[in-house]
Design a protein around this motif. Structure first.
Motif, PDB file in Angstrom:
ATOM      1  N   ASN A  66      -3.491   2.343   8.888  1.00  0.00           N
ATOM      2  CA  ASN A  66      -2.669   2.888   9.969  1.00  0.00           C
ATOM      3  C   ASN A  66      -1.216   2.482   9.832  1.00  0.00           C
ATOM      4  O   ASN A  66      -0.354   2.958  10.566  1.00  0.00           O
ATOM      5  CB  ASN A  66      -3.235   2.392  11.312  1.00  0.00           C
ATOM      6  N   ILE A  67      -0.938   1.610   8.908  1.00  0.00           N
ATOM      7  CA  ILE A  67       0.396   1.051   8.720  1.00  0.00           C
ATOM      8  C   ILE A  67       1.335   2.013   7.995  1.00  0.00           C
ATOM      9  O   ILE A  67       2.532   1.791   7.931  1.00  0.00           O
ATOM     10  CB  ILE A  67       0.279  -0.278   7.943  1.00  0.00           C
ATOM     11  N   GLY A  68       0.808   3.102   7.445  1.00  0.00           N
ATOM     12  CA  GLY A  68       1.669   4.096   6.810  1.00  0.00           C
ATOM     13  C   GLY A  68       1.335   4.373   5.364  1.00  0.00           C
ATOM     14  O   GLY A  68       1.626   5.442   4.863  1.00  0.00           O
ATOM     15  N   VAL A  69       0.717   3.407   4.664  1.00  0.00           N
ATOM     16  CA  VAL A  69       0.273   3.637   3.293  1.00  0.00           C
ATOM     17  C   VAL A  69      -1.144   4.191   3.348  1.00  0.00           C
ATOM     18  O   VAL A  69      -2.035   3.580   3.932  1.00  0.00           O
ATOM     19  CB  VAL A  69       0.310   2.338   2.466  1.00  0.00           C
ATOM     20  N   SER A  70      -1.365   5.348   2.778  1.00  0.00           N
ATOM     21  CA  SER A  70      -2.664   6.012   2.855  1.00  0.00           C
ATOM     22  C   SER A  70      -3.745   5.192   2.169  1.00  0.00           C
ATOM     23  O   SER A  70      -3.584   4.730   1.039  1.00  0.00           O
ATOM     24  CB  SER A  70      -2.582   7.391   2.200  1.00  0.00           C
ATOM     25  N   LEU A  71      -4.871   5.030   2.854  1.00  0.00           N
ATOM     26  CA  LEU A  71      -6.003   4.349   2.234  1.00  0.00           C
ATOM     27  C   LEU A  71      -6.544   5.137   1.054  1.00  0.00           C
ATOM     28  O   LEU A  71      -7.010   4.558   0.074  1.00  0.00           O
ATOM     29  CB  LEU A  71      -7.104   4.139   3.275  1.00  0.00           C
ATOM     30  N   LEU A  72      -6.489   6.470   1.152  1.00  0.00           N
ATOM     31  CA  LEU A  72      -6.931   7.290   0.020  1.00  0.00           C
ATOM     32  C   LEU A  72      -6.085   6.990  -1.212  1.00  0.00           C
ATOM     33  O   LEU A  72      -6.609   6.872  -2.323  1.00  0.00           O
ATOM     34  CB  LEU A  72      -6.849   8.776   0.374  1.00  0.00           C
ATOM     35  N   ASP A  73      -4.776   6.865  -1.016  1.00  0.00           N
ATOM     36  CA  ASP A  73      -3.894   6.538  -2.145  1.00  0.00           C
ATOM     37  C   ASP A  73      -4.231   5.166  -2.712  1.00  0.00           C
ATOM     38  O   ASP A  73      -4.249   4.966  -3.929  1.00  0.00           O
ATOM     39  CB  ASP A  73      -2.426   6.568  -1.701  1.00  0.00           C
ATOM     40  N   ALA A  74      -4.490   4.198  -1.823  1.00  0.00           N
ATOM     41  CA  ALA A  74      -4.789   2.842  -2.285  1.00  0.00           C
ATOM     42  C   ALA A  74      -6.114   2.788  -3.041  1.00  0.00           C
ATOM     43  O   ALA A  74      -6.249   2.087  -4.049  1.00  0.00           O
ATOM     44  CB  ALA A  74      -4.826   1.888  -1.095  1.00  0.00           C
ATOM     45  N   VAL A  75      -7.091   3.535  -2.564  1.00  0.00           N
ATOM     46  CA  VAL A  75      -8.435   3.499  -3.157  1.00  0.00           C
ATOM     47  C   VAL A  75      -8.505   4.290  -4.461  1.00  0.00           C
ATOM     48  O   VAL A  75      -9.185   3.888  -5.411  1.00  0.00           O
ATOM     49  CB  VAL A  75      -9.462   4.035  -2.137  1.00  0.00           C
ATOM     50  N   LEU A  76      -7.775   5.406  -4.508  1.00  0.00           N
ATOM     51  CA  LEU A  76      -7.898   6.313  -5.653  1.00  0.00           C
ATOM     52  C   LEU A  76      -6.739   6.230  -6.638  1.00  0.00           C
ATOM     53  O   LEU A  76      -6.782   6.863  -7.689  1.00  0.00           O
ATOM     54  CB  LEU A  76      -8.030   7.756  -5.150  1.00  0.00           C
ATOM     55  N   GLY A  77      -5.702   5.470  -6.296  1.00  0.00           N
ATOM     56  CA  GLY A  77      -4.542   5.375  -7.177  1.00  0.00           C
ATOM     57  C   GLY A  77      -4.810   4.557  -8.428  1.00  0.00           C
ATOM     58  O   GLY A  77      -5.884   3.954  -8.590  1.00  0.00           O
ATOM     59  N   ASP A  78      -3.820   4.516  -9.302  1.00  0.00           N
ATOM     60  CA  ASP A  78      -3.967   3.812 -10.574  1.00  0.00           C
ATOM     61  C   ASP A  78      -3.850   2.295 -10.436  1.00  0.00           C
ATOM     62  O   ASP A  78      -4.364   1.546 -11.270  1.00  0.00           O
ATOM     63  CB  ASP A  78      -2.904   4.301 -11.569  1.00  0.00           C
ATOM     64  N   GLU A  79      -3.160   1.835  -9.376  1.00  0.00           N
ATOM     65  CA  GLU A  79      -2.939   0.403  -9.233  1.00  0.00           C
ATOM     66  C   GLU A  79      -4.235  -0.305  -8.867  1.00  0.00           C
ATOM     67  O   GLU A  79      -4.999   0.152  -8.017  1.00  0.00           O
ATOM     68  CB  GLU A  79      -1.873   0.129  -8.164  1.00  0.00           C
TER      69      GLU A  79
END
Length: 477
Positions: free
Chosen positions: A155-168
């Motif tokens: 909810n802080i603004g960084v998408s959980l989908l991006d965090a879970v599926l990203g390269d990092e």
């Protein structure tokens, strides 16, 4: 706390699965793209049909995703799963139809949880009525100070989908979760989680305080190591007692007082841990000094203790707690010192958009000229005024629902001078600061803690805080 063993969900086969995504926007569009990329047959439905929505729809349609604008009530034929934006209310006809058809309804958090890989980073989750963002950022700062790869997400603004599926690649995630997101996340199972506090909020969405609390309490379900609660807020401990957790998970409290065993607290200006130490009945571990917390207001010290508890549950050493708190800088408009003018401090806590947040802000200062008012969102102000009356030098009221605060002041603080500015234009903030400066004497704090939403006068609380800061600068020039 009940105990059970929770297993991870099995990977899903999305190929050809008919998924309806409810809502365009910051969560709907990424969800639609992610599901489409996995072979799902995606239809997006949206209530609005304005220029922005048509632009977003065109972007998705170019990928081969079906979009229906102006019709968010009807369940598309053949739907097998609904994925919703968190803000859509549970009583919408679309969801009624989905439930009657026996379909699951997921939010973006649930989708991210289900799409995690087998070696995904564990989640340290934070919810509560107030303080979520600050605590999540503090936690991320502490985890980074321990050398862990992490990010503040949700909810802080960084998408959980991006965090879970990203390269990092991450070692652990600090996850802020709203009550909306938790409502639509039935299978979320965090490593450890905290409910910071509970006060009436978003009751129009949830329907009752009981339903709101129950959705907050979902964050504890299936916790593996620690359920962190607020000793001063019994409702948070009650949620821990009701939670169904993994065997061995512990209840860990935080308090501004001296901690008992299995608690973190404060002793003679030191933040101490009596939960994650050997022989916690006899021993305590020093973590940091109150002066390491920025700002060292009581509610922010509580935030720091909650963040520290989650970090310690993950095995972070005491030194990293201290270093992380020292490195942390709060976001703007959260009890931020703007300037001193003629020995009067001017503090911007525009983020205090409800009575619970304003009460915490007012408790941080001894003698206050309070600037308050805006959209009350159905709130009552008697308890807030009664608790804060002895600290008030004066009050300046602005905004649409200021009369509600004025009436509470008349009942509970009749001796306090009140300036009622009959204005809702953005220029009213300059007048409010000027009036506050006339009421204040050396050593006072002029505090913008509106206890109300901002949209009657400003686009958001950030703009309201900016207007306050600008007015203070003009006052001091």
């Amino acid at each position: 706390m009940g105990s059970r063993k929770v297993t991870s969900s099995e990977p899903l086969d999305w190929q050809g699965k008919h998924v309806t995504v409810a809502g365009l926007g910051v969560s709907g569009i990424p969800a639609a793209k992610v599901l489409h990329a996995r072979g799902a047959n995606v239809t997006v439905v949206n209530d609005g049909d304005d220029a922005r929505a048509r632009e977003q729809a065109a972007e998705l349609e170019a990928l081969g995703i079906t979009v229906r604008l102006g019709d968010g009530a009807t369940l598309p034929e053949g739907t097998e799963l609904v994925v919703t934006a968190p803000g859509w209310k549970p009583d919408k006809p679309l969801f009624t139809a989905a439930r009657e058809a026996g379909l699951e309804i997921w939010g973006d958090v649930e989708l991210a949880w289900r799409l995690r890989g087998p070696d995904a980073a564990p989640w340290l989750a934070i919810t509560g009525t107030n303080g979520k963002t600050t605590t999540t950022q503090m936690l991320a700062s502490i985890l980074k100070a321990a050398g862990l790869r992490t990010a503040a997400v949700g909810n802080i603004g960084v998408s959980l989908l991006d965090a879970v599926l990203g390269d990092e690649q991450y070692d652990v995630l600090a996850v802020e979760l709203s009550s909306y997101q938790l409502h639509w996340a039935p299978s979320l199972r965090a490593h450890s989680a905290a409910v910071l506090n509970l006060a009436p909020d978003h009751l129009d969405w949830h329907g009752s305080m009981e339903a709101y609390a129950a959705d907050k309490g979902r964050v504890y379900e299936g916790n593996r190591v620690a359920c962190v609660y607020n000793v001063a807020d019994k409702a948070t401990e009650d949620l821990v007692r009701e939670a169904d957790v993994e065997e061995g998970c512990r209840a860990v409290g935080f308090t501004l007082g001296t901690p008992g065993p299995s608690q973190l607290g404060v002793v003679e200006g030191i933040l101490v841990d009596r939960a994650f130490v050997e022989d916690r009945h006899k021993n305590a571990q020093e973590l940091a000094e109150i002066s390491d917390v920025n700002p060292p207001a009581p509610h922010n010290i509580a935030n720091a203790l909650a963040a520290a508890a989650l970090a310690r549950a993950f095995g972070v050493p005491a030194r990293a707690v201290r270093d992380g708190l020292r490195d942390f800088t709060p976001d703007a408009h959260r009890i931020a010192h703007v300037a001193d003018v003629e020995a009067v401090a001017y503090v911007d806590d525009s983020k205090a958009t409800n009575t619970h947040a304003a009460e915490a802000s007012l408790a941080a200062y001894e003698s206050i000229v309070w600037i308050a008012g805006g959209l009350a969102k159905g709130a009552a102000f008697d308890e807030l005024v009664a608790k804060s009356a002895k600290r008030l030098r004066g009050v300046v009221l602005i905004g649409q629902d200021r009369a509600l605060i004025r009436e509470a002041l008349a009942r509970h603080a009749p001796e306090v001078p009140v300036v009622d500015l009959d204005r809702t234009d953005t220029g009213a903030m300059l007048a409010a600061v000027q009036e506050a400066s006339r009421l204040a004497v050396a050593g006072d704090t002029v505090l913008l803690a509106p206890a109300c939403a901002s949209m009657d006068m400003f686009a958001n609380y950030n703009k309201r805080g900016d207007a306050f800061a600008e007015a203070v600068r003009e006052l001091g020039s």
